[in-house]
Design a protein around this motif. Structure first.
Motif, PDB file in Angstrom:
ATOM      1  N   GLY A  74      45.167  31.677  -8.531  1.00  0.00           N
ATOM      2  CA  GLY A  74      45.147  32.883  -7.721  1.00  0.00           C
ATOM      3  C   GLY A  74      46.490  33.505  -7.408  1.00  0.00           C
ATOM      4  O   GLY A  74      46.551  34.458  -6.624  1.00  0.00           O
ATOM      5  N   TRP A  75      47.572  32.973  -7.987  1.00  0.00           N
ATOM      6  CA  TRP A  75      48.870  33.618  -7.760  1.00  0.00           C
ATOM      7  C   TRP A  75      48.773  35.063  -8.269  1.00  0.00           C
ATOM      8  O   TRP A  75      48.245  35.322  -9.359  1.00  0.00           O
ATOM      9  CB  TRP A  75      49.976  32.883  -8.511  1.00  0.00           C
ATOM     10  N   THR A  76      49.313  35.993  -7.497  1.00  0.00           N
ATOM     11  CA  THR A  76      49.164  37.409  -7.809  1.00  0.00           C
ATOM     12  C   THR A  76      50.531  38.041  -8.014  1.00  0.00           C
ATOM     13  O   THR A  76      51.454  37.808  -7.229  1.00  0.00           O
ATOM     14  CB  THR A  76      48.410  38.129  -6.678  1.00  0.00           C
ATOM     15  N   TYR A  77      50.633  38.840  -9.074  1.00  0.00           N
ATOM     16  CA  TYR A  77      51.906  39.437  -9.468  1.00  0.00           C
ATOM     17  C   TYR A  77      51.835  40.957  -9.377  1.00  0.00           C
ATOM     18  O   TYR A  77      50.877  41.581  -9.847  1.00  0.00           O
ATOM     19  CB  TYR A  77      52.271  39.040 -10.903  1.00  0.00           C
ATOM     20  N   GLY A  78      52.876  41.564  -8.783  1.00  0.00           N
ATOM     21  CA  GLY A  78      52.988  43.003  -8.751  1.00  0.00           C
ATOM     22  C   GLY A  78      53.481  43.542 -10.079  1.00  0.00           C
ATOM     23  O   GLY A  78      53.849  42.787 -10.988  1.00  0.00           O
ATOM     24  N   SER A  79      53.520  44.858 -10.199  1.00  0.00           N
ATOM     25  CA  SER A  79      53.927  45.476 -11.460  1.00  0.00           C
ATOM     26  C   SER A  79      55.386  45.195 -11.808  1.00  0.00           C
ATOM     27  O   SER A  79      55.784  45.332 -12.960  1.00  0.00           O
ATOM     28  CB  SER A  79      53.693  46.982 -11.404  1.00  0.00           C
ATOM     29  N   ASP A  80      56.191  44.781 -10.822  1.00  0.00           N
ATOM     30  CA  ASP A  80      57.585  44.417 -11.096  1.00  0.00           C
ATOM     31  C   ASP A  80      57.746  42.954 -11.474  1.00  0.00           C
ATOM     32  O   ASP A  80      58.864  42.467 -11.663  1.00  0.00           O
ATOM     33  CB  ASP A  80      58.474  44.744  -9.903  1.00  0.00           C
ATOM     34  N   GLY A  81      56.627  42.223 -11.567  1.00  0.00           N
ATOM     35  CA  GLY A  81      56.663  40.822 -11.972  1.00  0.00           C
ATOM     36  C   GLY A  81      56.819  39.826 -10.848  1.00  0.00           C
ATOM     37  O   GLY A  81      56.684  38.615 -11.065  1.00  0.00           O
ATOM     38  N   ARG A  82      57.080  40.287  -9.609  1.00  0.00           N
ATOM     39  CA  ARG A  82      57.238  39.358  -8.489  1.00  0.00           C
ATOM     40  C   ARG A  82      55.881  38.868  -7.996  1.00  0.00           C
ATOM     41  O   ARG A  82      54.921  39.626  -7.904  1.00  0.00           O
ATOM     42  CB  ARG A  82      57.980  40.030  -7.334  1.00  0.00           C
ATOM     43  N   CYS A  83      55.817  37.580  -7.678  1.00  0.00           N
ATOM     44  CA  CYS A  83      54.608  37.031  -7.082  1.00  0.00           C
ATOM     45  C   CYS A  83      54.502  37.528  -5.641  1.00  0.00           C
ATOM     46  O   CYS A  83      55.462  37.421  -4.857  1.00  0.00           O
ATOM     47  CB  CYS A  83      54.638  35.506  -7.109  1.00  0.00           C
ATOM     48  N   VAL A  84      53.341  38.065  -5.285  1.00  0.00           N
ATOM     49  CA  VAL A  84      53.148  38.613  -3.935  1.00  0.00           C
ATOM     50  C   VAL A  84      52.142  37.808  -3.119  1.00  0.00           C
ATOM     51  O   VAL A  84      51.991  38.048  -1.916  1.00  0.00           O
ATOM     52  CB  VAL A  84      52.700  40.086  -4.004  1.00  0.00           C
ATOM     53  N   ARG A  85      51.463  36.844  -3.770  1.00  0.00           N
ATOM     54  CA  ARG A  85      50.490  36.038  -3.024  1.00  0.00           C
ATOM     55  C   ARG A  85      50.326  34.670  -3.680  1.00  0.00           C
ATOM     56  O   ARG A  85      50.145  34.570  -4.909  1.00  0.00           O
ATOM     57  CB  ARG A  85      49.133  36.741  -2.965  1.00  0.00           C
ATOM     58  N   VAL A  86      50.395  33.610  -2.835  1.00  0.00           N
ATOM     59  CA  VAL A  86      50.101  32.242  -3.256  1.00  0.00           C
ATOM     60  C   VAL A  86      49.000  31.742  -2.324  1.00  0.00           C
ATOM     61  O   VAL A  86      49.277  31.291  -1.201  1.00  0.00           O
ATOM     62  CB  VAL A  86      51.352  31.336  -3.177  1.00  0.00           C
ATOM     63  N   PRO A  87      47.742  31.823  -2.717  1.00  0.00           N
ATOM     64  CA  PRO A  87      46.625  31.526  -1.801  1.00  0.00           C
ATOM     65  C   PRO A  87      46.638  30.123  -1.216  1.00  0.00           C
ATOM     66  O   PRO A  87      46.199  29.920  -0.078  1.00  0.00           O
ATOM     67  CB  PRO A  87      45.380  31.758  -2.671  1.00  0.00           C
ATOM     68  N   SER A  88      47.165  29.147  -1.966  1.00  0.00           N
ATOM     69  CA  SER A  88      47.144  27.774  -1.471  1.00  0.00           C
ATOM     70  C   SER A  88      48.151  27.536  -0.343  1.00  0.00           C
ATOM     71  O   SER A  88      48.053  26.544   0.392  1.00  0.00           O
ATOM     72  CB  SER A  88      47.422  26.798  -2.625  1.00  0.00           C
ATOM     73  N   GLN A  89      49.146  28.419  -0.199  1.00  0.00           N
ATOM     74  CA  GLN A  89      50.168  28.303   0.844  1.00  0.00           C
ATOM     75  C   GLN A  89      50.394  29.688   1.473  1.00  0.00           C
ATOM     76  O   GLN A  89      51.484  30.255   1.379  1.00  0.00           O
ATOM     77  CB  GLN A  89      51.473  27.776   0.250  1.00  0.00           C
ATOM     78  N   PRO A  90      49.398  30.245   2.145  1.00  0.00           N
ATOM     79  CA  PRO A  90      49.502  31.639   2.605  1.00  0.00           C
ATOM     80  C   PRO A  90      50.588  31.872   3.639  1.00  0.00           C
ATOM     81  O   PRO A  90      51.088  32.998   3.760  1.00  0.00           O
ATOM     82  CB  PRO A  90      48.112  31.920   3.180  1.00  0.00           C
ATOM     83  N   ALA A  91      50.958  30.841   4.405  1.00  0.00           N
ATOM     84  CA  ALA A  91      51.948  31.035   5.463  1.00  0.00           C
ATOM     85  C   ALA A  91      53.370  30.713   5.014  1.00  0.00           C
ATOM     86  O   ALA A  91      54.334  31.017   5.736  1.00  0.00           O
ATOM     87  CB  ALA A  91      51.588  30.180   6.678  1.00  0.00           C
ATOM     88  N   ALA A  92      53.527  30.094   3.861  1.00  0.00           N
ATOM     89  CA  ALA A  92      54.852  29.669   3.399  1.00  0.00           C
ATOM     90  C   ALA A  92      55.553  30.803   2.659  1.00  0.00           C
ATOM     91  O   ALA A  92      54.902  31.648   2.040  1.00  0.00           O
ATOM     92  CB  ALA A  92      54.720  28.450   2.484  1.00  0.00           C
ATOM     93  N   PRO A  93      56.876  30.835   2.683  1.00  0.00           N
ATOM     94  CA  PRO A  93      57.613  31.831   1.891  1.00  0.00           C
ATOM     95  C   PRO A  93      57.320  31.646   0.404  1.00  0.00           C
ATOM     96  O   PRO A  93      57.209  30.508  -0.084  1.00  0.00           O
ATOM     97  CB  PRO A  93      59.082  31.534   2.205  1.00  0.00           C
ATOM     98  N   ILE A  94      57.207  32.728  -0.305  1.00  0.00           N
ATOM     99  CA  ILE A  94      56.977  32.655  -1.749  1.00  0.00           C
ATOM    100  C   ILE A  94      58.303  32.348  -2.441  1.00  0.00           C
ATOM    101  O   ILE A  94      59.317  33.015  -2.173  1.00  0.00           O
ATOM    102  CB  ILE A  94      56.381  33.978  -2.266  1.00  0.00           C
TER     103      ILE A  94
END
Length: 332
Positions: A74-94
């Motif tokens: 479920g890691w999610t990537y924006g159009s610039d390639g940066r990961c914007v969501r890590v569902p398994s660690q929602p409160a931790a810094p990406i």
């Protein structure tokens, strides 16, 4: 001399017809690189295809309002390639390294084009007639051949092969002579105008007839060719061949034609059937040529003046590999 990938990464290459890109991500290849395309609210995004987390295939993920979501974790990537969501660690810094390489993409002429370098070395081919509404167009299925992109463009430019390879379609084996012609070398490519005695097919019980067809060539380096056919007594139609390099020895070609709107009821089916037959003749010939890669000199071949157009085109490609001006002194 620069490597093949380094030399051609700074150019725009088509990777898909726009119609292929729907609501789901689309996997594509370019210059040995696995990519994934998806639509955003503002256009097309393109990144490397492998998730930074565990190497999963992002092309089997899901497009969401936030970006492309990997189907593995479920890691999610924006159009610039940066990961914007890590569902398994929602409160931790990406993590800062949680990103995939992103590239430039644009749409024009019904194609999605990608450039693998931060700054394109040249603009897209300029074909305004395809955008002013005066012409109709018809595409062919994408061609995927085991041959270099440059080899594909060379055969499009090779008038001397028409009477032999294309016997039975439009080639005229009784008139194989190629009369002298001029080639224009310019900063963006090459051009020429050649008259060929094409053999029009037999119709309504009448035998085949010779039709002196004017062929007007216009090449945009590195791998885009425009070829207009003007028969003596018929409308002009123009084919566009853009070879996209999968590797130095393999390519996908996006091939379509423009034609007069009055031919709309008959031309598309006729063109697709006849052109596929012609291109199959070329494929059988080209895939037997060695080397499959486009040569970087002329030492292993013997040429005549009839070969001048493909020779000048290859000189342009060699100039790109050497980092020299295309319209400067001809590379030896």
């Amino acid at each position: 001399m620069r490597s093949y990938v380094d030399a051609f990464s700074p150019y725009w290459h088509p990777v898909a017809f726009s119609s292929e890109l729907t609501a789901v991500p689309l996997p594509v290849h370019l210059l040995g690189t696995e990519l994934v395309l998806w639509r955003t609210g503002s256009g097309v995004a393109v990144t490397h295809r492998r998730c930074a987390h565990r190497g999963a295939d992002l092309s089997v993920g899901v497009v969401t309002p936030e970006g492309l979501r990997c189907g593995f974790h479920g890691w999610t990537y924006g159009s610039d390639g940066r990961c914007v969501r890590v569902p398994s660690q929602p409160a931790a810094p990406i993590p800062a390294r949680a990103r995939v390489s992103a590239f430039q993409a644009t749409e024009r002429y019904g194609l999605v084009w990608v450039c693998l370098s931060p700054e394109p070395a040249a603009p897209l081919p300029e074909w305004p007639e395809l955008e002013d509404g005066a012409l109709a167009t018809v595409p062919l299925p994408v061609l995927e051949w085991d041959v270099a992109a440059g080899r594909m463009i060379e055969v499009v430019l090779d008038v001397a092969h028409l009477s032999f390879v294309h016997e039975g379609t439009f080639g005229n084996p009784e008139q194989p002579e190629v009369l002298p012609y001029e080639v224009e070398r310019r900063a963006t490519g090459v051009g020429a105008r050649i008259v060929y005695p094409a053999l029009a097919p037999a119709t309504d019980g009448m035998p085949p007839r010779v039709d002196r067809t004017t062929l007007t060539y216009d090449v945009t380096l590195p791998f885009a060719a425009k070829l207009a056919f003007k028969p003596t007594l018929f409308y002009v139609h123009t084919v566009y061949a853009i070879a996209s390099p999968l590797s130095e020895e393999k390519m996908r070609c996006f091939y379509f034609a423009s034609y007069h709107p009055r031919l709309r009821n008959h031309f598309p089916d006729m063109f697709v059937k006849s052109e596929l037959a012609i291109l199959e003749q070329d494929r059988r010939t080209l895939e037997g040529v060695r080397p499959r890669a486009q040569p970087l000199d002329f030492a292993s071949e013997v040429h005549t003046p009839a070969d001048r157009l493909p020779i000048e085109y290859r000189r342009g490609v060699i100039a790109l590999r050497l980092g020299k001006p295309v319209d400067g002194p001809a590379p030896e």
